[in-house]
Design a protein around this motif. Sequence first.
Motif, PDB file in Angstrom:
ATOM      1  N   ASN A   9       0.810  -1.226   0.000  1.00  0.00           N
ATOM      2  CA  ASN A   9       0.000   0.000   0.000  1.00  0.00           C
ATOM      3  C   ASN A   9       0.849   1.286   0.000  1.00  0.00           C
ATOM      4  OD1 ASN A   9      -2.702   0.604  -0.342  1.00  0.00           O
ATOM      5  ND2 ASN A   9      -2.948   1.288   1.770  1.00  0.00           N
ATOM      6  N   GLU A  10       2.138   1.156  -0.299  1.00  0.00           N
ATOM      7  CA  GLU A  10       3.006   2.328  -0.363  1.00  0.00           C
ATOM      8  C   GLU A  10       3.108   2.814  -1.806  1.00  0.00           C
ATOM      9  OE1 GLU A  10       7.613   3.580   0.789  1.00  0.00           O
ATOM     10  OE2 GLU A  10       6.775   1.665   1.467  1.00  0.00           O
ATOM     11  N   THR A  11       3.131   4.137  -1.991  1.00  0.00           N
ATOM     12  CA  THR A  11       3.241   4.726  -3.323  1.00  0.00           C
ATOM     13  C   THR A  11       4.634   5.308  -3.509  1.00  0.00           C
ATOM     14  OG1 THR A  11       0.892   5.274  -3.345  1.00  0.00           O
ATOM     15  CG2 THR A  11       2.284   6.421  -4.919  1.00  0.00           C
ATOM     16  N   VAL A  12       5.237   5.008  -4.673  1.00  0.00           N
ATOM     17  CA  VAL A  12       6.590   5.492  -4.973  1.00  0.00           C
ATOM     18  C   VAL A  12       6.614   6.048  -6.398  1.00  0.00           C
ATOM     19  CG1 VAL A  12       7.816   3.954  -3.384  1.00  0.00           C
ATOM     20  CG2 VAL A  12       7.217   3.141  -5.681  1.00  0.00           C
ATOM     21  N   ILE A  13       7.746   6.622  -6.778  1.00  0.00           N
ATOM     22  CA  ILE A  13       7.930   7.170  -8.123  1.00  0.00           C
ATOM     23  C   ILE A  13       9.004   6.363  -8.843  1.00  0.00           C
ATOM     24  CG2 ILE A  13       8.616   9.183  -9.482  1.00  0.00           C
ATOM     25  CD1 ILE A  13       6.082   9.780  -8.152  1.00  0.00           C
ATOM     26  N   ILE A  14       8.738   6.001 -10.095  1.00  0.00           N
ATOM     27  CA  ILE A  14       9.729   5.255 -10.879  1.00  0.00           C
ATOM     28  C   ILE A  14      10.862   6.196 -11.282  1.00  0.00           C
ATOM     29  CG2 ILE A  14      10.121   3.974 -13.022  1.00  0.00           C
ATOM     30  CD1 ILE A  14       7.159   3.141 -12.888  1.00  0.00           C
ATOM     31  N   SER A  15      12.086   5.769 -11.000  1.00  0.00           N
ATOM     32  CA  SER A  15      13.248   6.595 -11.350  1.00  0.00           C
ATOM     33  C   SER A  15      14.032   6.020 -12.522  1.00  0.00           C
ATOM     34  CB  SER A  15      14.176   6.750 -10.141  1.00  0.00           C
ATOM     35  OG  SER A  15      14.613   5.477  -9.680  1.00  0.00           O
ATOM     36  N   LYS A  16      13.970   4.669 -12.703  1.00  0.00           N
ATOM     37  CA  LYS A  16      14.747   4.063 -13.779  1.00  0.00           C
ATOM     38  C   LYS A  16      14.245   2.655 -14.064  1.00  0.00           C
ATOM     39  CE  LYS A  16      19.557   3.416 -15.253  1.00  0.00           C
ATOM     40  NZ  LYS A  16      20.982   3.520 -14.843  1.00  0.00           N
ATOM     41  N   ILE A  17      14.257   2.281 -15.353  1.00  0.00           N
ATOM     42  CA  ILE A  17      13.923   0.913 -15.761  1.00  0.00           C
ATOM     43  C   ILE A  17      15.216   0.232 -16.183  1.00  0.00           C
ATOM     44  CG2 ILE A  17      12.586  -0.562 -17.316  1.00  0.00           C
ATOM     45  CD1 ILE A  17      10.816   1.054 -15.482  1.00  0.00           C
ATOM     46  N   LEU A  18      15.548  -0.864 -15.520  1.00  0.00           N
ATOM     47  CA  LEU A  18      16.754  -1.620 -15.865  1.00  0.00           C
ATOM     48  C   LEU A  18      16.401  -2.662 -16.923  1.00  0.00           C
ATOM     49  CD1 LEU A  18      18.058  -2.161 -12.222  1.00  0.00           C
ATOM     50  CD2 LEU A  18      18.628  -0.289 -13.790  1.00  0.00           C
ATOM     51  N   GLY A  19      17.377  -3.468 -17.289  1.00  0.00           N
ATOM     52  CA  GLY A  19      17.110  -4.517 -18.266  1.00  0.00           C
ATOM     53  C   GLY A  19      17.082  -3.963 -19.677  1.00  0.00           C
TER      54      GLY A  19
END
Length: 821
Positions: A9-19
């Motif tokens: 239930n925690e909200t975060v912000i995407i900073s980077k997509i790996l792969g």
Amino acid sequence: MKLSEVRHNETVIISKILGHGSFRKRISEMGFIRGKEVRVIKKSPFNGPSEFKILNYNVSLRQSEAEMIEVVPLHEFDISGLNNYEGIIDREIALVNQSERTKTINIALVGNPNCGKTTIFNAISGSKERVGNYSGVTVDIHRATFKAKGYTFNFYDLPGTYSLTAYSTEEIYVRKFIYEQTPDIVINVLDSTNLERSLFLTTQLIDMDLRTIIALNMFDELQKNKLELDQNELAKLVGIPIVPTVSSRGQGIDALIDQAISVFEGKDQFSRHVHINYGKDLERSIQLIREKVKEFKPITDKISSRFIAIKLLEKDKQILELLSGYANFKDIHEITDREIRKIEMLENEDSESVVTNAKYSFISGALKETYKNPDEGKKTRSEVIDSLLTHRYLGFPIFTALLFLMFWTTFKLGAYPMDWIDAGVAALGNFVGNLIPEGMLNDLLVDGIISGAGSVLVFLPNILILFFFISLLEGSGYMARAAFIMDNIMHRFGLHGRSFIPMIMGFGCNVPAILATRSMRNRGDRILTMLIIPFMSCSARLPVYILIISAFFAKYQAWILIGIYAVGIVFAFLTAQILNKTVFKNKETPFVMELPTYRLPTLRNVLYHMWDKTQHYLRKIGTIILLGVVIVWALEYFPRESEKSVHYEEQIAGIENNELMTPEEKAEQILDLEHEQESDRLINSYLGRVGKIIEPVMRPLGFDWKMSISLLAGLPAKEIVVSTMGVLYQTAGDENTVSLQKKLQDEVYQTGKKKGSKIFTTPTALAFLIFILIYFPCIGVVATIKNESGSWKWAVFSVLYTTGLAWFAAFVTYNIGNLMV
């Protein structure tokens, strides 16, 4: 911090997509890009994939995929540099009135899975295509033609797709149709409650420079959820007219037709040619590549050169293949590589992600000006329902309970109409038998057609009930949850979570289930799923199961039926494990799947689905099953005499002339002799001779020649097994007994060491059920595997493997059963 480490239930912000590769491409197109908020909802049962909320929709990812996404807390993310909304480039090109050229309008329906596209197609055309609330329902192109308002309309329902990238078979299929068939108008169906994700496909249609109309579907839900949208302003911005629709109720369909005519005639006020402004650097690269591509015309006559340039920047291999025949292909390749290197150096990001980010920046900017969601961040109705149905500990027991309810109702509720149809078939047989004089025609109609076809028709209520439940599960959105619940178990056996949806569809019919594997990216995963789908008990096998279970397992009907279905799934998993470690050795394939909003299926769609399957079942009874019945009856009926016929007739004549016997004794002995005579004639019939040839192979399983012939007859369609039994066992026991179950219970060996003993014992019945479950898929399934895999190799393998496994499994079941009983 990795997304896999974020708490519930925690909200975060995407900073980077790996792969890299297919995972990065797919995850980006689904909205997982830098700067987007994502909330962790829950983990599935068995420590399987996790559910996340992004762009106002729910999606599931495995732990391994969540580890490839770097995130930061909300308060730590720097939003500067994200507000790069550049708007559009208006081309000021007047639309042409195409009605001066033709009065036929070709329209393609394009949209994401679960957007209601096929429901709109059904409402427009009056068709009855399958509607399901999960990905991969429309696996082919469906066409409807009709005339209205002075025009002939050809509507094409294309497979649901999230984008026009060459990622999955469905995406390639849709893109190829658009540039090869060049429809006059594309109707882009959007889910009103999920615009940010849905508009990604719209941006690609704009790149293709197509005449487009947006069908803003499920508009009632947008209003009910108090979402505010200035549709006219959005239409002006994207240069596409917008028509609100509620396809489940048929609302907005006439307006959609009128809008199509207006766009076709070049009269619509919103429709115009625009380009999305991707920013100075990207636009310069796009223009340089376009100029080089446009030096040769053939492909750009059908595909927009701008779309080609953008796809080249996205490293689209299929577009490169299309251009490979160009004389200046080397120059195109060189300039593309140079521009990709320049963009990646400027942005410190791969070029595919740069284009995707630019598209979502445009979508965010456009919606910021036109759309408001006052309840954003609150729990949705689907999330509340999912808190129970996909609960970490309760999810699987609930899933099992639903399956038990489905099978229990199939038996219990279906028993009443089943008895009525059985009585009706018996009454019809008696009526025809009394109407037509005794002879070959009487035997053909009564013992062949009515008894054989009627023995299959009697299971129609059970089929209807089963498909009612499957239709509810499909239409409600629960099917995707079933894949979510089962992914970790399937993953352990080398299967992709997406395989579970075709497998569940296989309970209805294996053919569309195999077609549904087109939604899978990896070819190895796809072929592996095709090969295990025949282990799913299709509706054609259900009459055989019900016949045997009703006759020999009356106390535990639902449990035995669930057990048979479960055994099929176990064999599928074990086969997948073996093939995955020996033949395919698949690389890890990402599990990225939308969990659609729960919706109550309309009664209309449920009835359509049921009627469609009923028609299919009745059509089979009237065609292939009827033909099979007549052939089986003829092979069983001829020749009419055997070597012992004269001997039996002499014995019967001797009893009739015996004055020392009472009439009752005469009748009893004559009846016994007539049964022996008919049994001898049956054994020496053409069918009996074939049965005797294959009986030695099947005898170790406890099967006699009649059972062996019935299995052989089931190769074209499994329902013929029941109708063949209806013909072969119609002489057994009491002539007034109609119920085939009773005849099977009474069947005894007529000759040999076992003479007088029951043929069907509990171990024999179980072995027969196991053999029916596993052996030889029907001809339609074999042909579909060949077509979809592109090789006879896999079709032949499926036939040989399943039949060999069926013999072995039935042999083990029969012998263990004999030891225990």
